[in-house]
Design a protein around this motif. Sequence first.
Motif, mmCIF file in Angstrom:
data_model
loop_
_atom_site.group_PDB
_atom_site.id
_atom_site.type_symbol
_atom_site.label_atom_id
_atom_site.label_comp_id
_atom_site.label_asym_id
_atom_site.label_seq_id
_atom_site.Cartn_x
_atom_site.Cartn_y
_atom_site.Cartn_z
ATOM 1 N N VAL A 95 -10.851 -32.319 6.995
ATOM 2 C CA VAL A 95 -11.000 -32.370 8.453
ATOM 3 C C VAL A 95 -9.662 -31.960 9.046
ATOM 4 N N LEU A 96 -9.657 -30.838 9.759
ATOM 5 C CA LEU A 96 -8.390 -30.312 10.251
ATOM 6 C C LEU A 96 -8.441 -30.004 11.736
ATOM 7 N N SER A 97 -7.240 -30.060 12.358
ATOM 8 C CA SER A 97 -7.106 -29.646 13.747
ATOM 9 C C SER A 97 -5.989 -28.621 13.825
ATOM 10 N N GLY A 98 -5.959 -27.880 14.914
ATOM 11 C CA GLY A 98 -4.908 -26.893 15.112
ATOM 12 C C GLY A 98 -5.447 -25.484 15.039
ATOM 13 N N ASP A 99 -4.572 -24.523 15.426
ATOM 14 C CA ASP A 99 -5.016 -23.128 15.527
ATOM 15 C C ASP A 99 -4.643 -22.323 14.300
ATOM 16 N N ASP A 100 -3.642 -22.775 13.572
ATOM 17 C CA ASP A 100 -3.107 -21.971 12.476
ATOM 18 C C ASP A 100 -2.790 -22.926 11.334
ATOM 19 N N VAL A 101 -3.805 -23.292 10.585
ATOM 20 C CA VAL A 101 -3.618 -24.325 9.569
ATOM 21 C C VAL A 101 -4.001 -23.792 8.188
ATOM 22 N N GLY B 276 -11.737 -28.200 13.539
ATOM 23 C CA GLY B 276 -12.464 -28.459 14.786
ATOM 24 C C GLY B 276 -13.871 -28.937 14.507
ATOM 25 N N GLU B 277 -14.821 -28.359 15.217
ATOM 26 C CA GLU B 277 -16.201 -28.832 15.140
ATOM 27 C C GLU B 277 -16.896 -28.307 13.880
ATOM 28 N N SER C 273 -7.044 -31.328 2.654
ATOM 29 C CA SER C 273 -7.688 -31.906 3.842
ATOM 30 C C SER C 273 -9.092 -31.348 3.913
#
Lengths: 174, 277
Positions: free
Chosen positions: B36-42, B159-160, B34
Amino acid sequence: MQTPSRTLLIGGSLSAALTAPVLAAAPATMDVTITIPQLKVAEYHRPYVAIWVEKAGAPAKTVAVWYDYDMKKNEGTKWLRDVRQWWRAAGRTMTFPANGVTGATRAPGAQKISFSRAQLGATAPGAYVLVVEAAREVGGRELLRIPFTWPAKAGPGGRAAGKTELGAVTVAFR
Amino acid sequence: MMKKQIWGFAATVALAAMAAVPASAHRQWMLPSSTVLSGDDVWVTVDAAVSNDLFYFEHQPLRLDAVHAWAPDGSDVAIENKATGRYRSTFDVHLTQKGTYRIASVSDSLMGSYDLNGKTERLPRGTTTANLAEKLPAGATNVRTAEANNRNEIFVTVGEPTTTLFKPTGKGIEMVPVTHPNDLFAGEAATFQFLLDGKPAADLAVTVIPGGIRYRDQLGQIDLKTDVEGKVAVNWSEPGMYWMNVTTPHAERQAGDAPPPVARRASYVTTLEVMAP
């Protein structure tokens, strides 16, 4: 009803003051009905849905995100990026869970949600677009846009219909 | 005297051939799971290989010795679960910060030759500016060196997108984002600036090839050149993974001509993900 219009009068410009009589009668709430289609698929998961407001020249304002917010260690946020237009427009700068925005995923059927004018970020009069985007785990993605203006007239305020991941989406003001 | 000259000639030709190898042969790449990722622990997992097709592992694994990862705040991040198989290497990076990570394999080496006892010898593999003195045998004279810098890097963002990791080191070819490499969308042009040794690099060849070569007849290669500011604009017609290569010019030589001098060589490779609009 009184307080918001008075606040606007104080903060508003001369032109806002001139339109004050209209504002006083303007609706304060947007009701949104989002139909989540019943899908006959082998593996069904409720979609992640993001609802946000766009206005030219202003950052997108997220008003609701329905996702698996109650998973341990915030794991549901891993898939938020799959709601990819919203993720780019607004999601990636936010932290989750987001106060007043985060909600649980919803079941197929007509889902109702209401927003105040402040929630919508529609404090200034003008043209806005309500955007609804749905992305489903092991499924597809769809995005619908419904333009609206504020101040709005009471009653129906626009609709759009999806083909795959979203059914009819309607907007009404009261 | 004559013999000496011929030796020098042969060695320089060999060097020029060696130098040309990374550019003319197979393509080197890293492919993240990936960008582009979201989440806190990836996590992101990366395949790394040298191959003809993109992005299929069918030739050689990319060696992981020189691969490092940096978190958005500039700190080192561990390369975890490293494995090198017959055709590819793979590793994981645990992303615990928000922002843009850089994962890079950078090699800086010295090519060149020296004279010893009337013979011209090549500098051994693994010679760098730092260890040149110890690699040279006693009595070596007429040392000729040229630096070769190869950079193969990818970016992933949680995130950003952030730009803290794009501070140039001033060595080799480096990318300065005008468009962030993790904010690419089909139908939108993206602009990147390239620096050579820290300065805007005009007239560098930029090659862009979309992945999935195996399932189409045409390579689909896009050939571009950097402008006077080292900038290049790329139009993404389709979403997908793209391989981008930037190199210093290759010395061209006709048969019978004198060999070109050992020249400055630098190469840059990245893999970019272009999202669907």
